[in-house]
Design a protein around this motif. Structure first.
Motif, PDB file in Angstrom:
ATOM      1  N   LEU A  94       0.868  -1.166   0.095  1.00  0.00           N
ATOM      2  CA  LEU A  94       0.077   0.157   0.223  1.00  0.00           C
ATOM      3  C   LEU A  94       0.873   1.262  -0.114  1.00  0.00           C
ATOM      4  O   LEU A  94       2.029   1.433   0.683  1.00  0.00           O
ATOM      5  CB  LEU A  94      -0.814  -0.017   1.245  1.00  0.00           C
ATOM      6  N   CYS A  95       0.427   2.068  -0.952  1.00  0.00           N
ATOM      7  CA  CYS A  95       1.404   3.462  -0.771  1.00  0.00           C
ATOM      8  C   CYS A  95       0.579   4.582  -0.610  1.00  0.00           C
ATOM      9  O   CYS A  95       0.782   5.666  -0.763  1.00  0.00           O
ATOM     10  CB  CYS A  95       1.843   3.763  -2.372  1.00  0.00           C
ATOM     11  N   LYS A  96      -0.576   4.583   0.272  1.00  0.00           N
ATOM     12  CA  LYS A  96      -1.479   5.645   0.589  1.00  0.00           C
ATOM     13  C   LYS A  96      -1.754   5.328   2.072  1.00  0.00           C
ATOM     14  O   LYS A  96      -2.409   4.313   2.542  1.00  0.00           O
ATOM     15  CB  LYS A  96      -2.706   5.600  -0.288  1.00  0.00           C
ATOM     16  N   GLU A  97      -1.517   6.085   2.958  1.00  0.00           N
ATOM     17  CA  GLU A  97      -1.251   5.976   4.343  1.00  0.00           C
ATOM     18  C   GLU A  97      -2.866   6.136   5.037  1.00  0.00           C
ATOM     19  O   GLU A  97      -3.393   5.545   5.856  1.00  0.00           O
ATOM     20  CB  GLU A  97      -0.790   7.005   5.059  1.00  0.00           C
ATOM     21  N   GLU A  98      -3.650   6.968   4.112  1.00  0.00           N
ATOM     22  CA  GLU A  98      -5.115   7.297   4.698  1.00  0.00           C
ATOM     23  C   GLU A  98      -5.925   5.955   4.515  1.00  0.00           C
ATOM     24  O   GLU A  98      -6.937   6.026   5.362  1.00  0.00           O
ATOM     25  CB  GLU A  98      -5.714   8.021   3.778  1.00  0.00           C
ATOM     26  N   LEU A  99      -5.478   4.672   4.072  1.00  0.00           N
ATOM     27  CA  LEU A  99      -6.388   3.650   3.872  1.00  0.00           C
ATOM     28  C   LEU A  99      -6.088   2.759   5.127  1.00  0.00           C
ATOM     29  O   LEU A  99      -6.636   1.727   5.149  1.00  0.00           O
ATOM     30  CB  LEU A  99      -6.133   2.948   2.660  1.00  0.00           C
ATOM     31  N   ILE A 100      -4.903   3.007   5.711  1.00  0.00           N
ATOM     32  CA  ILE A 100      -4.348   1.996   6.843  1.00  0.00           C
ATOM     33  C   ILE A 100      -5.246   1.628   7.951  1.00  0.00           C
ATOM     34  O   ILE A 100      -5.591   0.588   8.362  1.00  0.00           O
ATOM     35  CB  ILE A 100      -2.915   2.465   7.197  1.00  0.00           C
ATOM     36  N   PRO A 101      -5.854   3.108   8.511  1.00  0.00           N
ATOM     37  CA  PRO A 101      -6.785   2.740   9.781  1.00  0.00           C
ATOM     38  C   PRO A 101      -7.959   1.552   9.637  1.00  0.00           C
ATOM     39  O   PRO A 101      -8.002   0.874  10.601  1.00  0.00           O
ATOM     40  CB  PRO A 101      -7.420   4.161  10.044  1.00  0.00           C
ATOM     41  N   LYS A 102      -8.634   1.651   8.433  1.00  0.00           N
ATOM     42  CA  LYS A 102      -9.887   0.691   8.220  1.00  0.00           C
ATOM     43  C   LYS A 102      -9.112  -0.622   7.666  1.00  0.00           C
ATOM     44  O   LYS A 102      -9.682  -1.679   8.079  1.00  0.00           O
ATOM     45  CB  LYS A 102     -10.650   1.142   7.429  1.00  0.00           C
ATOM     46  N   LEU A 103      -7.990  -0.516   6.861  1.00  0.00           N
ATOM     47  CA  LEU A 103      -7.624  -1.817   6.299  1.00  0.00           C
ATOM     48  C   LEU A 103      -6.813  -2.792   7.368  1.00  0.00           C
ATOM     49  O   LEU A 103      -6.991  -3.924   7.204  1.00  0.00           O
ATOM     50  CB  LEU A 103      -6.802  -1.502   5.341  1.00  0.00           C
ATOM     51  N   GLY A 104      -6.043  -1.962   8.392  1.00  0.00           N
ATOM     52  CA  GLY A 104      -5.367  -2.295   9.235  1.00  0.00           C
ATOM     53  C   GLY A 104      -5.994  -3.620  10.047  1.00  0.00           C
ATOM     54  O   GLY A 104      -5.411  -4.544  10.412  1.00  0.00           O
ATOM     55  N   GLN A 105      -7.172  -3.532  10.193  1.00  0.00           N
ATOM     56  CA  GLN A 105      -8.237  -4.563  11.012  1.00  0.00           C
ATOM     57  C   GLN A 105      -8.161  -5.822  10.392  1.00  0.00           C
ATOM     58  O   GLN A 105      -8.531  -7.064  11.015  1.00  0.00           O
ATOM     59  CB  GLN A 105      -9.596  -3.977  11.234  1.00  0.00           C
ATOM     60  N   PHE A 106      -7.817  -5.833   9.125  1.00  0.00           N
ATOM     61  CA  PHE A 106      -7.792  -7.416   8.309  1.00  0.00           C
ATOM     62  C   PHE A 106      -6.578  -8.027   8.395  1.00  0.00           C
ATOM     63  O   PHE A 106      -6.466  -9.063   7.979  1.00  0.00           O
ATOM     64  CB  PHE A 106      -8.338  -6.872   6.834  1.00  0.00           C
ATOM     65  N   PHE A 107      -5.639  -7.398   9.086  1.00  0.00           N
ATOM     66  CA  PHE A 107      -4.175  -8.084   8.965  1.00  0.00           C
ATOM     67  C   PHE A 107      -3.418  -8.288  10.240  1.00  0.00           C
ATOM     68  O   PHE A 107      -4.005  -7.705  11.267  1.00  0.00           O
ATOM     69  CB  PHE A 107      -3.250  -6.952   8.226  1.00  0.00           C
ATOM     70  N   ASP A 108      -2.757  -9.115  10.308  1.00  0.00           N
ATOM     71  CA  ASP A 108      -2.058  -9.637  11.439  1.00  0.00           C
ATOM     72  C   ASP A 108      -0.979  -8.693  11.813  1.00  0.00           C
ATOM     73  O   ASP A 108      -0.386  -8.505  12.959  1.00  0.00           O
ATOM     74  CB  ASP A 108      -1.429 -10.937  11.389  1.00  0.00           C
ATOM     75  N   ASP A 109      -0.188  -8.391  10.651  1.00  0.00           N
ATOM     76  CA  ASP A 109       0.875  -7.362  10.982  1.00  0.00           C
ATOM     77  C   ASP A 109       0.836  -6.069   9.969  1.00  0.00           C
ATOM     78  O   ASP A 109       0.448  -6.380   8.752  1.00  0.00           O
ATOM     79  CB  ASP A 109       2.132  -8.119  10.866  1.00  0.00           C
ATOM     80  N   ILE A 110       1.316  -5.099  10.476  1.00  0.00           N
ATOM     81  CA  ILE A 110       1.555  -3.777   9.460  1.00  0.00           C
ATOM     82  C   ILE A 110       3.004  -3.308   9.461  1.00  0.00           C
ATOM     83  O   ILE A 110       3.349  -3.163  10.802  1.00  0.00           O
ATOM     84  CB  ILE A 110       0.551  -2.735   9.879  1.00  0.00           C
ATOM     85  N   ILE A 111       3.554  -3.144   8.292  1.00  0.00           N
ATOM     86  CA  ILE A 111       4.915  -3.069   8.168  1.00  0.00           C
ATOM     87  C   ILE A 111       5.058  -1.619   7.659  1.00  0.00           C
ATOM     88  O   ILE A 111       4.444  -1.376   6.413  1.00  0.00           O
ATOM     89  CB  ILE A 111       5.629  -4.055   7.590  1.00  0.00           C
ATOM     90  N   GLN A 112       6.124  -0.907   8.032  1.00  0.00           N
ATOM     91  CA  GLN A 112       6.281   0.490   7.233  1.00  0.00           C
ATOM     92  C   GLN A 112       7.717   0.329   6.979  1.00  0.00           C
ATOM     93  O   GLN A 112       8.712  -0.088   7.697  1.00  0.00           O
ATOM     94  CB  GLN A 112       6.235   1.500   8.394  1.00  0.00           C
TER      95      GLN A 112
END
Length: 220
Positions: free
Chosen positions: A197-215
């Motif tokens: 993902l290259c757009k940070e604004e999508l992270i808050p809602k997308l994050g709930q579907f993932f086990d890990d978030i990497i920056q």
């Protein structure tokens, strides 16, 4: 009779040619050094933050300038783990992807590509390591083709490049539903999925579907 004088113009010209050649070679070396340095930095971040491909779903946020660098580094890491990446291409087509992977010395026989870009632009038949969908508007078709790949091949990891391109065709609500459905399928199949993902604004809602978030911070 020989002329006993120095041809200064010729000497200066040769000196300039040699100097120009040295500059060209130095520039090539500097470019290669920068490329390797960027690759090492991205690989280091992935090694540090992405520990395994063991049935987990991972969201990777990176700068758009590094999107394809991250894609290549991920693919190498998956292959090194003994698995094969199934790559959903949204930002480039299969020809460009093959060029990038070849330049990066990635074995094309060890990757699978789902081209969502060029179905109507090229007349290329599908094969075991290459499939097409008609358009990015057809999210259901992406799921079906991914499942086809999974059924045909074992020991694989899904890499989705990249989620934000879907915004050109769909509302954010539709994108969230699609990502949720796809990660749910992968959980059920006990397979890892990595979504770039290259757009940070999508992270808050997308994050709930993932086990890990990497920056991955921008690397030039």
């Amino acid at each position: 009779q020989k002329n006993n004088y120095f041809d200064f113009e010729s000497i200066l010209s040769n000196k300039k040619n040699v100097s120009s050649q040295i500059e060209k070679e130095t520039s090539k070396f500097d470019d290669l050094t920068a490329l390797l340095s960027k690759e090492r930095k991205i690989d280091f971040e992935l090694q540090k933050q992405l520990t395994s491909f063991d049935k987990n779903q991972v969201l990777i946020k990176c700068e758009s300038i590094n999107n394809h660098d991250v894609l290549i580094a991920l693919s190498k890491k998956v292959i090194a783990s003994g698995k094969k990446p199934i790559i959903v291409l949204t930002s480039i087509n299969f020809k460009t992807a093959n060029e990038l992977f070849t330049e990066a010395k990635v074995d094309l026989n060890k990757i699978f590509l789902l081209d969502t870009v060029s179905k109507n632009l090229v007349n290329v038949p599908e094969k075991n390591n290459l499939k097409f969908i008609d358009s990015l508007r057809s999210l259901t078709q992406i799921q079906i083709k991914v499942l086809d790949f999974i059924e045909e091949n074992k020991n694989v990891v899904i890499i989705f490049d990249s989620i934000n391109v879907l915004e050109l065709y769909h509302s954010q609500r539709i994108i969230y539903k699609f990502v949720y459905a796809l990660t749910k399928i992968l959980h059920k199949k006990k397979l890892s999925g990595i979504f770039i993902l290259c757009k940070e604004e999508l992270i808050p809602k997308l994050g709930q579907f993932f086990d890990d978030i990497i920056q991955i911070d921008g690397v030039e």
